[in-house]
Design a protein around this motif. Structure first.
Motif, mmCIF file in Angstrom:
data_model
loop_
_atom_site.group_PDB
_atom_site.id
_atom_site.type_symbol
_atom_site.label_atom_id
_atom_site.label_comp_id
_atom_site.label_asym_id
_atom_site.label_seq_id
_atom_site.Cartn_x
_atom_site.Cartn_y
_atom_site.Cartn_z
ATOM 1 N N GLN A 11 0.599 -1.819 0.209
ATOM 2 C CA GLN A 11 0.071 -0.679 -0.380
ATOM 3 C C GLN A 11 0.584 1.053 0.271
ATOM 4 O OE1 GLN A 11 -3.147 -0.027 -0.480
ATOM 5 N NE2 GLN A 11 -3.061 2.025 -1.143
ATOM 6 N N LYS A 12 2.503 1.397 0.418
ATOM 7 C CA LYS A 12 2.714 2.445 0.687
ATOM 8 C C LYS A 12 3.479 2.906 -0.910
ATOM 9 C CE LYS A 12 5.402 5.174 2.457
ATOM 10 N NZ LYS A 12 5.057 6.553 3.633
ATOM 11 N N PHE A 13 3.800 1.470 -1.799
ATOM 12 C CA PHE A 13 3.826 1.743 -3.566
ATOM 13 C C PHE A 13 2.919 2.383 -3.330
ATOM 14 C CE2 PHE A 13 7.249 -1.555 -2.181
ATOM 15 C CZ PHE A 13 8.799 -1.127 -2.494
ATOM 16 N N VAL A 14 1.788 1.898 -3.569
ATOM 17 C CA VAL A 14 0.937 2.066 -4.520
ATOM 18 C C VAL A 14 0.727 3.920 -4.163
ATOM 19 C CG1 VAL A 14 -1.878 1.953 -4.321
ATOM 20 C CG2 VAL A 14 -0.266 -0.159 -4.886
ATOM 21 N N ASP A 15 0.487 4.651 -2.575
ATOM 22 C CA ASP A 15 0.209 6.112 -2.581
ATOM 23 C C ASP A 15 1.639 6.089 -2.882
ATOM 24 O OD1 ASP A 15 -2.135 4.430 -0.945
ATOM 25 O OD2 ASP A 15 -0.744 4.919 1.233
ATOM 26 N N THR A 16 2.291 5.814 -3.258
ATOM 27 C CA THR A 16 3.562 6.777 -3.143
ATOM 28 C C THR A 16 3.545 7.629 -4.357
ATOM 29 O OG1 THR A 16 4.848 5.890 -1.497
ATOM 30 C CG2 THR A 16 6.130 7.352 -3.188
ATOM 31 N N ALA A 17 3.708 6.310 -5.872
ATOM 32 C CA ALA A 17 3.115 6.147 -7.010
ATOM 33 C C ALA A 17 1.926 7.397 -7.380
ATOM 34 C CB ALA A 17 2.674 4.515 -7.915
ATOM 35 N N GLN A 18 0.524 6.857 -6.949
ATOM 36 C CA GLN A 18 -0.059 8.505 -6.507
ATOM 37 C C GLN A 18 0.193 10.092 -6.539
ATOM 38 O OE1 GLN A 18 -3.603 4.933 -7.235
ATOM 39 N NE2 GLN A 18 -3.927 6.253 -4.705
ATOM 40 N N ALA A 19 0.778 9.335 -5.140
ATOM 41 C CA ALA A 19 1.446 10.974 -5.185
ATOM 42 C C ALA A 19 2.716 11.689 -5.623
ATOM 43 C CB ALA A 19 2.527 11.032 -3.837
ATOM 44 N N LYS A 20 3.226 10.670 -6.448
ATOM 45 C CA LYS A 20 4.097 11.657 -7.823
ATOM 46 C C LYS A 20 3.617 11.813 -9.062
ATOM 47 C CE LYS A 20 8.061 8.993 -6.073
ATOM 48 N NZ LYS A 20 8.959 10.090 -5.670
ATOM 49 N N THR A 21 2.161 11.640 -8.872
ATOM 50 C CA THR A 21 1.627 11.432 -10.267
ATOM 51 C C THR A 21 0.352 12.260 -10.471
ATOM 52 O OG1 THR A 21 0.505 8.493 -10.133
ATOM 53 C CG2 THR A 21 3.085 9.621 -11.265
ATOM 54 N N THR A 22 -0.605 11.262 -10.024
ATOM 55 C CA THR A 22 -2.009 11.979 -10.154
ATOM 56 C C THR A 22 -2.229 13.133 -8.834
ATOM 57 O OG1 THR A 22 -2.823 9.932 -8.653
ATOM 58 C CG2 THR A 22 -3.257 9.859 -10.899
ATOM 59 N N ALA A 23 -1.133 13.420 -8.137
ATOM 60 C CA ALA A 23 -1.427 14.195 -7.469
ATOM 61 C C ALA A 23 -1.410 15.405 -7.638
ATOM 62 C CB ALA A 23 -0.988 13.634 -6.066
ATOM 63 N N TYR A 24 -0.034 15.513 -8.288
ATOM 64 C CA TYR A 24 1.066 16.400 -9.536
ATOM 65 C C TYR A 24 0.134 17.030 -10.452
ATOM 66 C CZ TYR A 24 5.213 15.948 -7.102
ATOM 67 O OH TYR A 24 6.317 15.730 -6.061
ATOM 68 N N ALA A 25 -0.754 16.168 -11.298
ATOM 69 C CA ALA A 25 -1.395 16.837 -12.052
ATOM 70 C C ALA A 25 -3.185 17.378 -11.287
ATOM 71 C CB ALA A 25 -2.353 14.668 -12.765
ATOM 72 N N ALA A 26 -3.832 16.982 -10.491
ATOM 73 C CA ALA A 26 -4.717 17.417 -9.641
ATOM 74 C C ALA A 26 -4.639 18.560 -9.451
ATOM 75 C CB ALA A 26 -5.378 17.266 -8.867
ATOM 76 N N MET A 27 -2.971 18.864 -9.418
ATOM 77 C CA MET A 27 -3.012 20.601 -8.669
ATOM 78 C C MET A 27 -2.913 21.318 -10.492
ATOM 79 S SD MET A 27 0.104 19.721 -5.812
ATOM 80 C CE MET A 27 0.543 21.488 -5.852
ATOM 81 N N GLY A 48 -1.209 23.871 -13.313
ATOM 82 C CA GLY A 48 0.507 24.260 -13.427
ATOM 83 C C GLY A 48 1.111 23.767 -11.874
ATOM 84 N N ALA A 49 0.318 24.468 -11.209
ATOM 85 C CA ALA A 49 1.328 23.891 -9.415
ATOM 86 C C ALA A 49 1.909 23.010 -9.377
ATOM 87 C CB ALA A 49 0.396 25.085 -8.112
ATOM 88 N N GLY A 50 1.381 21.999 -9.712
ATOM 89 C CA GLY A 50 1.772 20.485 -9.639
ATOM 90 C C GLY A 50 3.093 20.440 -10.229
ATOM 91 N N MET A 51 3.028 20.874 -11.193
ATOM 92 C CA MET A 51 3.972 20.676 -12.765
ATOM 93 C C MET A 51 5.331 21.499 -11.852
ATOM 94 S SD MET A 51 5.436 19.505 -15.166
ATOM 95 C CE MET A 51 4.055 18.496 -16.496
ATOM 96 N N ALA A 52 4.600 23.304 -10.904
ATOM 97 C CA ALA A 52 6.011 22.991 -10.696
ATOM 98 C C ALA A 52 7.164 23.315 -10.032
ATOM 99 C CB ALA A 52 6.030 24.755 -10.933
ATOM 100 N N THR A 53 6.073 22.497 -9.274
ATOM 101 C CA THR A 53 6.595 21.835 -7.361
ATOM 102 C C THR A 53 7.159 20.802 -7.988
ATOM 103 O OG1 THR A 53 4.288 22.474 -6.446
ATOM 104 C CG2 THR A 53 5.913 20.685 -5.597
#
Length: 284
Positions: free
Chosen positions: A138-154, A156-161
């Motif tokens: 579950q940690k791997f799953v959560d990390t993968a989503q935090a590194k991709t779709t979480a940025y996408a949800a943000m 332009g700010a996500g891309m800058a981050t």
């Protein structure tokens, strides 16, 4: 412990960059495979330690083992090469096309090595599909989503981050690579490499080679991340940011910070050379 002066470290770094940029493509791919697999294995170890201890600090303390092994065993990490090979190009020792070839070959190797370990480890973690992967999975799953779709949800700010995190990451990683050259003995090299690498991992910055493993691993275990999410919102901007952090913030900065000072003889020769080189008709 025998130490090396910073100016000599820069000289050694330029030589290392030249050697990397002129190595054969086959050797670079193979070293990239080995580097990607080793970093995937030690990243898994750090994540497992974080989950079992409940403290990300434990993972940060252990993670530098991977990059240390890669450096000491002469494998490749493209992130370190992002500082070293352009330094050789700036000095005119290799063409920029050699820097591009180096980067491409090593990245191909990383993808193969990291993917191979991810497939094997995902199988081992789930008993090849006989049970779920538990808290570690579950940690791997959560990390993968935090590194991709979480940025996408943000947006332009996500891309800058993600870009800024990648720049800062490879600034620290490449400092570790350079610090590995300040000592001639193994213990000194390990200690010097460990400190900045531990800092980048503990701060949660973005490292391209780590992500060649972490995101596919999460996807294999069920993360809701597409191939496009992986590359658009992480892998491509992280590679760009890592290049900027390695080349501009570390390699180029140290190259200019420790360039040889002009001697008094050079200063004296400057004006006379200019006068001698004046074109006809120019007042002297």
């Amino acid at each position: 412990m025998t130490t090396v002066k910073p100016a000599d470290v820069v000289t050694d770094a330029v030589a290392a960059g030249q050697a990397k940029a002129t190595a054969s493509s086959g050797a670079l791919v193979l070293r990239g495979v080995l580097g990607g697999a080793v970093l995937a294995a030690t990243t898994s170890f750090a994540v497992s330690a974080t989950v079992s201890s409940g403290s990300p600090v434990v993972g940060a303390v252990l993670f530098p083992a991977g990059i240390t092994i890669v450096i000491l065993m002469g494998m490749e990490l493209v992130t370190g090469g992002f500082a070293l090979t352009p330094m050789a190009a700036v000095r005119g020792l290799v063409p920029w096309s050699a820097v591009g070839r180096y980067s491409l070959m090593v990245v191909v190797g990383h993808i193969i090595g990291a993917a191979a370990f991810a497939l094997l480890y995902a199988g081992a973690l789930t008993g090849f599909g006989s049970h779920d992967a538990g808290a570690l999975g579950q940690k791997f799953v959560d990390t993968a989503q935090a590194k991709t779709t979480a940025y996408a949800a943000m947006g332009g700010a996500g891309m800058a981050t993600v870009l800024v995190k990648a720049v800062l990451c490879n600034w620290l990683v490449c400092l570790g690579v350079f610090m590995g050259m300040v000592s001639k003995d193994t213990i000194g090299k390990i200690a010097a490499i460990w400190l900045p690498i531990m800092a980048f991992y503990g701060l949660g910055f973005e490292h391209a080679v780590v992500n060649f493993f972490m995101i596919p691993m999460g996807m294999l275990l069920g993360a809701d991340v597409s191939f496009g999410d992986w590359w658009l919102w992480n892998q491509i901007p992280v590679l760009v940011g890592n290049f900027v952090g390695g080349f501009v913030f570390t390699g180029l900065s140290l190259l200019h910070a420790h360039r040889p000072a002009r001697s008094h003889q050079d200063d004296a020769a400057g004006p006379s050379t200019t006068s001698a080189g004046s074109s006809p008709g120019t007042a002297s």
